[in-house]
Design an enzyme around this catalytic site. Structure first.
Site, PDB file in Angstrom:
ATOM      1  N   GLY A  92       0.826  -1.207   0.000  1.00  0.00           N
ATOM      2  CA  GLY A  92       0.000   0.000   0.000  1.00  0.00           C
ATOM      3  C   GLY A  92       0.854   1.248   0.000  1.00  0.00           C
ATOM      4  O   GLY A  92       2.013   1.233  -0.454  1.00  0.00           O
ATOM      5  N   CYS A  93       0.305   2.344   0.495  1.00  0.00           N
ATOM      6  CA  CYS A  93       1.035   3.610   0.549  1.00  0.00           C
ATOM      7  C   CYS A  93       2.374   3.415   1.240  1.00  0.00           C
ATOM      8  O   CYS A  93       2.435   2.956   2.378  1.00  0.00           O
ATOM      9  CB  CYS A  93       0.193   4.643   1.300  1.00  0.00           C
ATOM     10  SG  CYS A  93       1.072   6.181   1.649  1.00  0.00           S
TER      11      CYS A  93
END
Length: 251
Positions: A92-93
């Site tokens: 993810g981020c």
């Protein structure tokens, strides 16, 4: 994190009769006295019209090439410091993922960047467009005498939901996919065994990809250690070894 958006061009048939100002208004056009027919005699007029229409659009992010000749498809050939190894993860981020690995004793360096794509030297905007194939990743360098690869795998699983395809929370896109990218057969074996063990704890299928590490493109400097430096709002979060403070990911 910010999202890149794409626009769909307006395609016009060469036999269609239209009145442009019925579709939109523009300060540089005046209403024509008659419809414009896209016949051969009017092509120069329509060409000029379309040039004005699309000239104000932002540049299109680069797309992946059709061949596999891009350096991006090759291995990560950088060499870690003596007594160290690299590991690479997508979860993810990359802001929050990097901070989680910064806190691990034995990790001596972390960098966020882009990998697993097909475009050489992509920008953040290129990656967010979803056309380059890259994933947001964290490359970890760790001292093998102080930290085992298995410990890094534990942090990886703890940090994200590996059952959501191309998504972590509100972040949606192929760049947010779950992935373990290995540098050696030993890392590959450990990653696959770890996935099997972790799958037994979940009632949904893990969608994490396990692939060889490809060329790593370091992200723009403002992304590096983003949360430890305070992010946009200046709220610094501790990167101290062993810190268990909750990680807050913000733009």
């Amino acid at each position: 994190m910010l999202r890149a958006t794409t626009t769909t061009p307006l395609f016009l048939s060469t036999t269609t009769t239209i009145t442009p100002l019925l579709l939109f208004s523009s300060p540089f056009l005046t209403k024509p006295t008659r419809p414009i027919s896209l016949t051969s005699s009017n092509k120069p007029i329509m060409s000029s019209f379309l040039n004005k229409l699309f000239s104000s659009q932002s540049p299109t992010p680069r797309s992946a090439p059709t061949s596999s000749s891009s350096p991006a498809t090759g291995p990560d050939t950088e060499i870690p410091s003596p007594g160290h190894q690299f590991a690479q993860f997508g979860a993810g981020c990359f802001w929050g993922v990097e901070l989680a690995f910064q806190r691990v004793p034995g990790v001596t360096k972390t960098e966020v960047g882009y990998s697993q794509g097909r475009v050489d030297d992509p920008s953040y905007e290129d990656v967010c467009s979803g056309t380059t194939g890259h994933s947001e990743v964290v490359r970890v360098m760790y001292d093998v005498s102080l930290c085992g690869y298995e410990r890094l795998l534990e942090v990886f699983w703890e940090r994200h939901d590996p059952t959501t395809l191309n998504r972590q929370g509100n972040d949606v896109g192929t760049q947010y996919r779950s992935g373990i990218y290995y540098y050696s057969p030993e890392q590959e074996k450990a990653a696959r065994e770890s996935l099997e063990q972790h799958q037994k704890l979940l009632n949904r299928k893990i969608v994490t990809e396990i692939l060889p590490a490809k060329k790593f493109y370091r992200a723009e400097e403002y992304h590096q250690q983003y949360l430890a430096k305070g992010g946009r709002f200046g709220f610094k979060q501790s990167a101290a070894k062993g810190c268990n403070d909750p990680i807050r990911c913000y733009g």
